[in-house]
Design a protein around this motif. Structure first.
Motif, PDB file in Angstrom:
ATOM      1  N   HIS A 250      37.551  45.678  29.330  1.00  0.00           N
ATOM      2  CA  HIS A 250      38.416  45.845  30.309  1.00  0.00           C
ATOM      3  C   HIS A 250      39.001  44.673  30.952  1.00  0.00           C
ATOM      4  O   HIS A 250      40.256  44.467  31.061  1.00  0.00           O
ATOM      5  CB  HIS A 250      38.014  46.889  31.330  1.00  0.00           C
ATOM      6  CG  HIS A 250      38.885  47.100  32.453  1.00  0.00           C
ATOM      7  ND1 HIS A 250      40.073  48.194  32.272  1.00  0.00           N
ATOM      8  CD2 HIS A 250      39.006  46.957  33.798  1.00  0.00           C
ATOM      9  CE1 HIS A 250      40.685  48.420  33.369  1.00  0.00           C
ATOM     10  NE2 HIS A 250      40.297  47.460  34.222  1.00  0.00           N
TER      11      HIS A 250
ATOM     12  N   HIS B  68      43.084  42.664  31.275  1.00  0.00           N
ATOM     13  CA  HIS B  68      43.413  42.177  32.544  1.00  0.00           C
ATOM     14  C   HIS B  68      43.992  40.821  32.229  1.00  0.00           C
ATOM     15  O   HIS B  68      45.118  40.495  32.717  1.00  0.00           O
ATOM     16  CB  HIS B  68      42.498  42.130  33.778  1.00  0.00           C
ATOM     17  CG  HIS B  68      42.426  43.543  34.712  1.00  0.00           C
ATOM     18  ND1 HIS B  68      43.770  44.091  34.978  1.00  0.00           N
ATOM     19  CD2 HIS B  68      41.470  44.337  34.685  1.00  0.00           C
ATOM     20  CE1 HIS B  68      43.410  45.280  35.343  1.00  0.00           C
ATOM     21  NE2 HIS B  68      41.884  45.453  35.394  1.00  0.00           N
TER      22      HIS B  68
ATOM     23  N   SER C 271      39.776  42.460  40.747  1.00  0.00           N
ATOM     24  CA  SER C 271      40.276  43.965  40.773  1.00  0.00           C
ATOM     25  C   SER C 271      39.289  44.661  41.668  1.00  0.00           C
ATOM     26  O   SER C 271      38.481  44.161  42.357  1.00  0.00           O
ATOM     27  CB  SER C 271      39.806  44.422  39.271  1.00  0.00           C
ATOM     28  OG  SER C 271      38.385  44.360  38.961  1.00  0.00           O
TER      29      SER C 271
ATOM     30  N   ASP D 136      45.478  49.079  36.375  1.00  0.00           N
ATOM     31  CA  ASP D 136      45.038  49.380  35.155  1.00  0.00           C
ATOM     32  C   ASP D 136      46.062  49.995  34.111  1.00  0.00           C
ATOM     33  O   ASP D 136      46.893  51.127  34.858  1.00  0.00           O
ATOM     34  CB  ASP D 136      43.707  50.574  35.284  1.00  0.00           C
ATOM     35  CG  ASP D 136      42.553  49.711  35.908  1.00  0.00           C
ATOM     36  OD1 ASP D 136      42.532  48.516  35.837  1.00  0.00           O
ATOM     37  OD2 ASP D 136      41.730  50.675  36.135  1.00  0.00           O
TER      38      ASP D 136
HETATM   39 ZN    ZN Z   1      40.830  47.058  36.051  1.00  0.00          ZN
END
Ligand code: ZN
Ligand code: KG4
Length: 340
Positions: free
Chosen positions: A113, A117, A138, A304
């Protein structure tokens, strides 16, 4: 023939599917947010998130394909976030991606993840030259990362307690603003005086590139409680602006220091907190004063979304770094780590 990748992102509270063409062109990026569901609980409830992902995932995939004017048969690969995140939430995306890879006999790509980003920046500028320094901020992470090539990461600074986004969310709760706190503080702070309340900034030991936001968060909470006990009205906009300024000061100072120390000319900003206007402006000013190049994705690619996952997966696809159909969710996956 154009290479189309379908990517899925379900690590937290957004169910998202995107179609990316040749690593750069976003044909669709459908994001179904569960914020309204979690709002009443004041934060993400993991069990509710997984159930919501399950309800939404097929419709979101269908919409992504339709908006891109394509179908499963034209896909070159399917990519999915397999960590870090909430295990039940991640599993929904991983199971869906594996089913598609198996049924259509196409490669499966497992994406971190945080890597997603970082790669939101490559959607903005595909030709970025290494080395790069990225500040990833984040809800779960605050990392300074030096990237020396595709897929090559060195974490040179990290938070020792709360992530920046977490601090925004907790302070927003204290100020009774609602959830998620980041965008609400961002908005309210525009009406406040950022010098009104003196708050601590944690620079830690000399030369450290690590972060700490729990002291600042506690200072805001204590300030609020003290004023409530005294029956004094506080100006929430002033407190929000002062808090935001304290976070931004430390983030920007440490990022600029890291750029000098690692001799990097291009700085990237990533993660949900990268949508923060004060941070974007302050980092832009700091970078321009020092002759550094700064790339920041548009806000929709900072929070996201599956397009960023598709972009990260494209470079894995080029390297032939495919995941097996035994791919599992890895909630604590670290940047640069591959667990398949
Ligand atoms: Zn995120
Ligand atoms: O990257 P992200 O969407 O999800 C995670 O991977 O965690 O980041 C979510 C975090 C939340 O803490 C949210 O409050 C914060 O990003 N955020 C912001 C802004 N927009 C989102 N923080 C400050 N200012 C914003 N405009």
């Amino acid at each position: 023939m154009a290479r189309l990748i379908l990517a899925l992102e379900t690590s937290c509270d957004e169910t998202s599917a995107a179609i990316l063409q040749d690593g750069t062109e976003i044909l669709s990026n459908i994001i179904s947010s569960q914020i309204d569901v979690h709002k009443k609980f004041g934060g993400v409830v993991p069990e509710v998130a997984s159930r919501k992902h399950l309800e939404l995932i097929n419709g979101v995939i269908k919409e992504a394909l339709e908006q891109a004017g394509t179908d499963f048969s034209r896909l070159s690969a399917v990519a999915v976030t397999y960590g870090p995140g909430l295990v039940g939430a991640l599993l929904v995306g991983v199971a869906a991606a594996k089913a598609i890879a198996y049924a259509k006999d196409i490669p499966l790509l497992g994406v971190n993840h945080l890597e997603g980003h970082l790669y939101a920046n490559f959607l903005v500028e595909p030709g970025l030259e290494f080395p790069l320094l990225c500040l990833v901020v984040s809800g779960g992470h605050t990392d300074l990362v030096v990237m020396s090539g595709h897929g090559s990461y060195q974490v040179v600074g990290r938070t020792r307690d709360d992530a920046a986004g977490e601090a925004f969310d907790k302070v927003a709760r204290t100020l009774e603003l609602g959830y998620p706190g980041g965008p609400l503080i961002d908005r309210l702070a525009t009406q406040g005086d950022e010098d009104a309340v003196v708050l601590p900034r944690a620079y830690l030991e000399k030369g450290s590139l690590d972060f700490s936001f729990s002291g600042l968060k506690s200072a805001v909470i204590n300030y609020r409680h003290r004023s409530l006990q005294r029956g004094e009205e506080i100006d929430r906009a002033d407190l929000a602006a002062s808090f935001q300024r304290a976070v931004v000061d430390v983030l920007v100072d440490k990022t600029l220091e890291a750029a000098v120390r690692f001799d990097v000319q291009t700085v990237l900003l990533a993660g949900g907190v990268a949508a923060n206007r004060r941070l974007r402006d302050a980092l832009a000013l700091g970078c321009s004063n020092r002759g550094l190049r700064l790339v920041i994705p548009p806000p929709v690619l900072c929070t996201d979304n599956a397009a960023m996952i598709a972009c990260a997966s494209y470079y894995k696809f080029l390297r032939g770094d495919f995941a097996p159909l035994t791919l599992n969710a890895v909630p604590g996956l670290k940047l640069g780590e591959e667990k398949y």
